[in-house]
Design a protein around this motif. Structure first.
Motif, PDB file in Angstrom:
ATOM      1  N   TRP A 114     -12.850   3.897   4.871  1.00  0.00           N
ATOM      2  CA  TRP A 114     -11.456   4.343   4.950  1.00  0.00           C
ATOM      3  C   TRP A 114     -11.191   5.135   6.232  1.00  0.00           C
TER       4      TRP A 114
ATOM      5  N   ASN B 150      -2.364  -1.810  -3.607  1.00  0.00           N
ATOM      6  CA  ASN B 150      -3.364  -0.784  -3.361  1.00  0.00           C
ATOM      7  C   ASN B 150      -3.511   0.127  -4.589  1.00  0.00           C
ATOM      8  N   GLU B 151      -4.751   0.346  -5.005  1.00  0.00           N
ATOM      9  CA  GLU B 151      -5.066   1.292  -6.086  1.00  0.00           C
ATOM     10  C   GLU B 151      -4.050   1.189  -7.221  1.00  0.00           C
TER      11      GLU B 151
ATOM     12  N   GLU C 104     -12.495   0.809   0.545  1.00  0.00           N
ATOM     13  CA  GLU C 104     -12.253   2.183   1.005  1.00  0.00           C
ATOM     14  C   GLU C 104     -13.428   3.045   0.581  1.00  0.00           C
TER      15      GLU C 104
ATOM     16  N   TYR D 219     -10.868  11.196   8.685  1.00  0.00           N
ATOM     17  CA  TYR D 219     -11.870  10.269   8.161  1.00  0.00           C
ATOM     18  C   TYR D 219     -12.493   9.416   9.261  1.00  0.00           C
TER      19      TYR D 219
ATOM     20  N   TYR E 134     -14.548   7.052  -3.734  1.00  0.00           N
ATOM     21  CA  TYR E 134     -14.739   8.340  -3.061  1.00  0.00           C
ATOM     22  C   TYR E 134     -15.587   9.293  -3.886  1.00  0.00           C
TER      23      TYR E 134
ATOM     24  N   SER F 152      -3.160  12.017   6.174  1.00  0.00           N
ATOM     25  CA  SER F 152      -3.728  11.930   4.825  1.00  0.00           C
ATOM     26  C   SER F 152      -2.623  11.562   3.832  1.00  0.00           C
ATOM     27  N   MET F 153      -2.978  10.711   2.900  1.00  0.00           N
ATOM     28  CA  MET F 153      -1.981  10.287   1.917  1.00  0.00           C
ATOM     29  C   MET F 153      -1.594  11.442   0.996  1.00  0.00           C
ATOM     30  N   SER F 154      -2.601  12.142   0.439  1.00  0.00           N
ATOM     31  CA  SER F 154      -2.268  13.121  -0.599  1.00  0.00           C
ATOM     32  C   SER F 154      -1.786  14.456  -0.048  1.00  0.00           C
ATOM     33  N   THR F 155      -2.191  14.807   1.167  1.00  0.00           N
ATOM     34  CA  THR F 155      -1.803  16.133   1.665  1.00  0.00           C
ATOM     35  C   THR F 155      -0.952  16.084   2.930  1.00  0.00           C
TER      36      THR F 155
ATOM     37  N   TRP G 256     -13.436  17.000  -3.307  1.00  0.00           N
ATOM     38  CA  TRP G 256     -13.802  15.684  -3.845  1.00  0.00           C
ATOM     39  C   TRP G 256     -15.327  15.650  -3.952  1.00  0.00           C
TER      40      TRP G 256
ATOM     41  N   ASN H 114      -8.678  13.384  -5.267  1.00  0.00           N
ATOM     42  CA  ASN H 114      -8.253  11.986  -5.223  1.00  0.00           C
ATOM     43  C   ASN H 114      -7.384  11.597  -6.424  1.00  0.00           C
TER      44      ASN H 114
ATOM     45  N   HIS I 214       0.860  -1.199   0.000  1.00  0.00           N
ATOM     46  CA  HIS I 214       0.000   0.000   0.000  1.00  0.00           C
ATOM     47  C   HIS I 214       0.893   1.245   0.000  1.00  0.00           C
ATOM     48  N   TYR I 215       1.353   1.662  -1.157  1.00  0.00           N
ATOM     49  CA  TYR I 215       2.153   2.885  -1.276  1.00  0.00           C
ATOM     50  C   TYR I 215       3.335   2.882  -0.304  1.00  0.00           C
TER      51      TYR I 215
HETATM   52  C1  BG6 Z   1      -6.860   6.292  -1.172  1.00  0.00           C
HETATM   53  C2  BG6 Z   1      -5.600   5.680  -0.586  1.00  0.00           C
HETATM   54  O1  BG6 Z   1      -6.565   6.846  -2.409  1.00  0.00           O
HETATM   55  O2  BG6 Z   1      -7.428   7.362  -0.541  1.00  0.00           O
HETATM   56  C3  BG6 Z   1      -5.371   5.976   0.883  1.00  0.00           C
HETATM   57  O3  BG6 Z   1      -5.576   4.287  -0.780  1.00  0.00           O
HETATM   58  C4  BG6 Z   1      -5.759   7.404   1.156  1.00  0.00           C
HETATM   59  O4  BG6 Z   1      -4.041   5.678   1.196  1.00  0.00           O
HETATM   60  C5  BG6 Z   1      -7.222   7.599   0.835  1.00  0.00           C
HETATM   61  O5  BG6 Z   1      -5.473   7.850   2.450  1.00  0.00           O
HETATM   62  C6  BG6 Z   1      -7.747   8.988   1.135  1.00  0.00           C
HETATM   63  O6  BG6 Z   1      -6.921   9.921   0.540  1.00  0.00           O
HETATM   64  P1  BG6 Z   1      -6.304  11.139   1.342  1.00  0.00           P
HETATM   65  O7  BG6 Z   1      -5.362  11.750   0.412  1.00  0.00           O
HETATM   66  O8  BG6 Z   1      -7.441  11.991   1.718  1.00  0.00           O
HETATM   67  O9  BG6 Z   1      -5.632  10.530   2.536  1.00  0.00           O
END
Ligand code: BG6
Length: 480
Positions: free
Chosen positions: A426, A184-185, A379, A443, A318, A433-436, A353, A336, A139-140
């Protein structure tokens, strides 16, 4: 109480989902090696920094903060967290194994016993409460050594390293883990190769050739993981995992509809076409030709892909995406890791989103129509700012509304005839957060006292949604 179109099956797998790098912390504990998430700076710019030319995958504490290093310290607090999951009645808990806890550099010859022992402790704790783990193998969390010295999945040698990792975890955890997910993804690498495929596109690099060659290697690795799973744990089930976002055409123009279809094929279906049907789809040949992609395919590769098809499809949902062939810069919206144009019918989260529960019903129908294998929503959830009230409670009704609507959409899909194994929302507990790289994008059903500036006691607190989800599980999705 709201009505559902169709009762959830008796054995429906309700639970929550997380990833090692976003929650464990302990980034140096137990001989763990560095993975991609460990070199990810905190803040909204993290993904662009990681992809910028010349980024050296080193930690620079003078310049950046690194929220994943401590994360929410699940590494030391897993007992408390698992007890909370059990209190909500989780049937399953989706988590990932950090490759670098088991093989710190990725290319080591022997696994790291301390890493293996950590997940033994986690699985044993889950077993105490009869919670089944659903384990994502990757997973990343690719080892940085493989990124720096091999160019990630571009190098075929990584398939062998991955096989060694998979052998080690299967042999150790057979009997403890019945549900597995490979990558993952996996499709996110098409837009954003660094997290999943382990390389950033360099200035003069042919992004198409590199991306699809890396994919070819990852498909081989996925098939090996499936075949080994069947040999070592015949009673287990293994699925693929994609980011699924239905693509709508902005209007009824045939050009925009064709464009939406092509985006759908490439982004939503290409990886599952290979991993579920066991062969490259015919539409990809034209794409390969037009982008001058020539895959290095060895003898036996296509047979391996054919033999290693997955048992089920896990996917994250999402949002949907709305597309237009030609769009201006001010029409574009992102969320996303995806971009499209604004959909006038949908509202969006604080991070832009777009919220679309019907899109989940569409996703389930599209996937089931195409593949007829069981589906698993692994998720789904709402990233939002939470506030602690004066009386100490967290009234996250917006999260409850979001999830209620998505669970209702799943029940509609069941009535449509879709075979659905389970739902793991999720970020069942707040984490990075993964992206930020923010803690403030929350969540969870469980609040964690940790903030973007790194402050916080890490204390856990139940939100209103905690009690709501507990009732959802207790009534098997009847009480929403
Ligand atoms: C998914 C990933 O894309 O979205 C997770 O598998 C990620 O790792 C989740 O945390 C939510 O995204 P974010 O960027 O809001 O954490």
């Amino acid at each position: 109480m709201q009505r559902v179109a169709r009762q959830f099956p008796e054995n429906f797998l309700w639970g929550g989902a997380t990833a090692a790098n976003q929650m464990e912390g302990g980034f140096h504990e137990g001989n763990k090696g560095l993975n991609i998430a460990d070199v990810l700076p905190g803040g909204k710019e993290r993904l662009s920094i990681l992809q910028s030319p010349g980024f050296n995958f080193e930690i620079d504490k003078e310049k950046y903060s690194y929220p994943n290093h401590e994360a929410i310290d699940f590494y030391n607090r897993y007992k408390e967290d698992i007890a909370l999951f059990a209190e909500m009645g989780f049937k399953v808990y989706r988590m990932s194994i950090a490759w670098t806890r088991i093989f710190p550099n990725g290319d080591d010859l022997e696994p790291n016993e301390e890493g293996l022992a950590f997940y033994d402790r986690v699985f044993d704790e889950l077993q105490k409460y009869q919670i089944e783990p659903v384990v994502t193998i990757s997973h990343y969390e690719m080892p940085v050594n493989l990124v720096k010295n091999y160019g990630g999945w571009k190098d075929r040698k990584v398939v062998t390293f991955f096989e060694r990792y998979v052998q080690a975890i299967y042999n150790r955890y057979k009997g403890k883990v019945k549900y597995w997910l490979t990558f993952n993804e996996i499709n996110s690498g098409l837009h954003f190769p660094i997290m999943g495929l382990g390389f950033a596109i360099q200035k003069d690099e042919d992004r198409y050739q590199s991306t699809f060659q890396a994919y070819h290697h990852q498909f081989l690795a996925s098939s090996i993981a499936v075949k080994l799973c069947r040999e070592i744990m015949p009673e287990a089930q293994i699925g693929c995992m994609i980011l699924f976002a239905p693509v709508y055409s902005y209007d009824s123009s045939p050009e925009n509809n064709m464009y939406a279809l092509q985006r759908d094929q490439l982004f939503n279906f290409f990886c599952t076409d290979v991993q579920v049907r066991g062969k490259y789809p015919s539409y990809i040949n034209r794409y390969f030709k037009e982008h001058n992609i020539k895959l290095d395919i060895h003898e036996g590769d296509l047979e391996l892909i054919k033999e290693g098809t997955v048992d089920f499809i896990g996917f994250s949902y999402y949002m949907s995406v709305t597309e237009k062939k030609v769009k201006t810069a001010d029409e574009a919206v992102t969320g996303n890791l995806l971009s499209g144009v604004k959909n006038p019918f949908l509202k969006a989260s604080d991070w832009g989103w777009e919220i679309d529960p019907t899109g989940l019903r569409i996703a389930l129908n599209q996937l089931y129509d195409r593949y007829q294998v069981p589906l698993f929503v692994v998720e789904n959830g709402l990233g939002a700012y939470d506030k602690i009230e004066e009386n100490g409670t967290i009234q996250d009704d917006y999260r409850i509304d979001y999830m209620r609507d998505h669970i209702k959409a799943m029940s509609e899909a069941l009535e449509d005839g879709v075979e659905l194994m389970g739902y793991t929302s999720w970020g069942c507990i707040d984490m990075v957060s993964m992206s930020t790289g923010e803690f403030s994008k929350r969540y969870g059903f469980i609040y964690v006292d940790k903030h973007d500036d790194g402050s916080g006691t890490l204390e856990r607190k139940k939100k209103k949604s905690f009690f709501w989800y507990k009732d959802v599980i207790k009534t098997n999705g009847t009480l929403l």
